[in-house]
Design a protein around this motif. Structure first.
Motif, PDB file in Angstrom:
ATOM      1  N   UNK A  27       0.522  -1.204   0.570  1.00 35.97           N
ATOM      2  CA  UNK A  27       0.330   0.107   0.474  1.00 35.97           C
ATOM      3  C   UNK A  27       0.545   1.427  -0.047  1.00 35.97           C
ATOM      4  N   UNK A  28       0.866   2.203  -0.552  1.00 36.01           N
ATOM      5  CA  UNK A  28       1.258   3.273  -0.491  1.00 36.01           C
ATOM      6  C   UNK A  28       0.794   3.911   0.551  1.00 36.01           C
ATOM      7  N   UNK A  29       1.833   5.041   0.947  1.00 39.23           N
ATOM      8  CA  UNK A  29       2.241   5.459   2.498  1.00 39.23           C
ATOM      9  C   UNK A  29       1.091   7.198   1.653  1.00 39.23           C
ATOM     10  N   UNK A  30       0.138   6.975   1.933  1.00 42.14           N
ATOM     11  CA  UNK A  30      -0.428   8.256   1.982  1.00 42.14           C
ATOM     12  C   UNK A  30      -0.944   9.028   2.814  1.00 42.14           C
ATOM     13  N   UNK A  31      -1.273  10.666   2.989  1.00 39.90           N
ATOM     14  CA  UNK A  31      -1.474  11.878   4.021  1.00 39.90           C
ATOM     15  C   UNK A  31      -2.514  12.820   3.261  1.00 39.90           C
ATOM     16  N   UNK A  32      -3.974  12.840   4.022  1.00 40.27           N
ATOM     17  CA  UNK A  32      -4.762  13.440   3.085  1.00 40.27           C
ATOM     18  C   UNK A  32      -5.033  14.938   4.358  1.00 40.27           C
ATOM     19  N   UNK A  33      -4.766  15.745   4.142  1.00 38.85           N
ATOM     20  CA  UNK A  33      -4.922  16.612   5.159  1.00 38.85           C
ATOM     21  C   UNK A  33      -5.698  17.926   4.783  1.00 38.85           C
ATOM     22  N   UNK A  34      -6.760  18.127   5.589  1.00 39.56           N
ATOM     23  CA  UNK A  34      -7.477  19.616   6.246  1.00 39.56           C
ATOM     24  C   UNK A  34      -7.669  19.561   6.526  1.00 39.56           C
ATOM     25  N   UNK A  35      -7.614  21.253   6.399  1.00 39.03           N
ATOM     26  CA  UNK A  35      -8.509  22.233   7.558  1.00 39.03           C
ATOM     27  C   UNK A  35      -9.909  21.744   7.831  1.00 39.03           C
ATOM     28  N   UNK A  36     -10.169  21.923   9.480  1.00 37.53           N
ATOM     29  CA  UNK A  36     -11.792  21.986  10.090  1.00 37.53           C
ATOM     30  C   UNK A  36     -12.130  22.635   8.812  1.00 37.53           C
ATOM     31  N   UNK A  37     -13.577  22.218   9.385  1.00 37.59           N
ATOM     32  CA  UNK A  37     -14.764  22.729   8.469  1.00 37.59           C
ATOM     33  C   UNK A  37     -14.935  24.173   9.564  1.00 37.59           C
ATOM     34  N   UNK A  38     -16.239  24.857   8.582  1.00 38.54           N
ATOM     35  CA  UNK A  38     -17.051  26.121   9.454  1.00 38.54           C
ATOM     36  C   UNK A  38     -16.802  25.606  10.752  1.00 38.54           C
ATOM     37  N   UNK A 144      -3.141  28.749   3.719  1.00 36.02           N
ATOM     38  CA  UNK A 144      -4.696  29.269   3.433  1.00 36.02           C
ATOM     39  C   UNK A 144      -5.414  29.835   4.017  1.00 36.02           C
ATOM     40  N   UNK A 145      -6.254  30.961   2.791  1.00 39.11           N
ATOM     41  CA  UNK A 145      -6.881  32.053   3.295  1.00 39.11           C
ATOM     42  C   UNK A 145      -8.057  31.622   4.848  1.00 39.11           C
ATOM     43  N   UNK A 146      -8.259  32.642   5.558  1.00 37.42           N
ATOM     44  CA  UNK A 146      -9.052  32.378   6.872  1.00 37.42           C
ATOM     45  C   UNK A 146     -10.311  31.887   6.728  1.00 37.42           C
ATOM     46  N   UNK A 147     -10.731  32.054   5.161  1.00 41.90           N
ATOM     47  CA  UNK A 147     -12.358  31.826   5.244  1.00 41.90           C
ATOM     48  C   UNK A 147     -11.952  30.044   3.970  1.00 41.90           C
ATOM     49  N   UNK A 148     -11.282  29.819   3.568  1.00 46.45           N
ATOM     50  CA  UNK A 148     -10.994  28.875   3.036  1.00 46.45           C
ATOM     51  C   UNK A 148     -11.787  27.319   3.937  1.00 46.45           C
ATOM     52  N   UNK A 149     -12.166  26.873   3.276  1.00 50.96           N
ATOM     53  CA  UNK A 149     -12.935  25.720   4.191  1.00 50.96           C
ATOM     54  C   UNK A 149     -12.688  24.231   3.489  1.00 50.96           C
ATOM     55  N   UNK A 150     -12.405  24.118   2.506  1.00 51.86           N
ATOM     56  CA  UNK A 150     -12.540  22.846   1.504  1.00 51.86           C
ATOM     57  C   UNK A 150     -11.464  21.959   0.725  1.00 51.86           C
TER      58      UNK A 150
END
Length: 170
Positions: A27-38, A144-150
């Motif tokens: 399996x590849x080593x994979x990381x998915x990163x997101x900012x918290x939602x609104x 990331x902008x302060x209003x960027x959640x997606x």
């Protein structure tokens, strides 16, 4: 000595091939990163998610449906834990809390060391996610902008350890 007939030879080779084992595909080593939602405006220091944020957190969980997930990380704030929660629950995983003040390079090294294979979700903040992604891939990642959640940042390491970064919206 009787020569082996072509049909018998084919059967013999087929039987030998069936007995041979193939090398497992790693399996590849994979990381998915997101900012918290609104976030809601209920608490200036540690807000919960707004209705839009809860819907986004569920979309994030839905995006992992049918995929194996090895770990889910979030900082110790309600908005990050609540963003990570639906995904973690859908995969019967606990949310592992990490220190938001940990230097990005140190946290990236910990992630790579603890999870040499498989997919890991990391939920952070607008001021931490790009730095963690950059530390993981060794590449430039836009702030990331302060209003960027997606924004969803995905880093996959190939068999030679080379990082490949892609970014999408969710």
């Amino acid at each position: 000595m009787t020569p082996i007939k072509p049909v018998a030879l084919s059967l013999l080779l087929g039987a030998l091939a069936a007995c041979a084992t193939t090398a497992p595909v790693a399996m590849p080593q994979e990381f998915v990163l997101v900012r918290h939602a609104e976030k809601a405006s209920d608490d200036p220091r540690d807000p919960t998610l707004s209705d839009a944020g809860r819907a986004r957190a569920q979309r994030l969980a839905d995006s992992f449906a049918g995929r194996e997930l090895f770990a889910v990380y979030a900082t110790d704030y309600r908005r990050t834990r609540d963003t990570a929660g639906p995904t973690a629950r859908a995969h019967a995983l606990a949310v592992t809390v990490y220190d938001a003040k940990l230097p990005a390079a140190e946290f990236a090294a910990q992630l790579r060391g603890k999870h040499p294979l498989g997919t890991v979700l990391v939920v952070g903040h607008s001021n931490t996610v790009p730095a963690i992604a950059a530390a993981l891939c060794g590449c430039e990642v836009a702030p990331m902008a302060e209003d960027e959640f997606d924004r969803r940042i995905r880093i996959v390491f190939d068999g030679q350890g080379q990082a490949h970064l892609s970014q999408t919206r969710y």
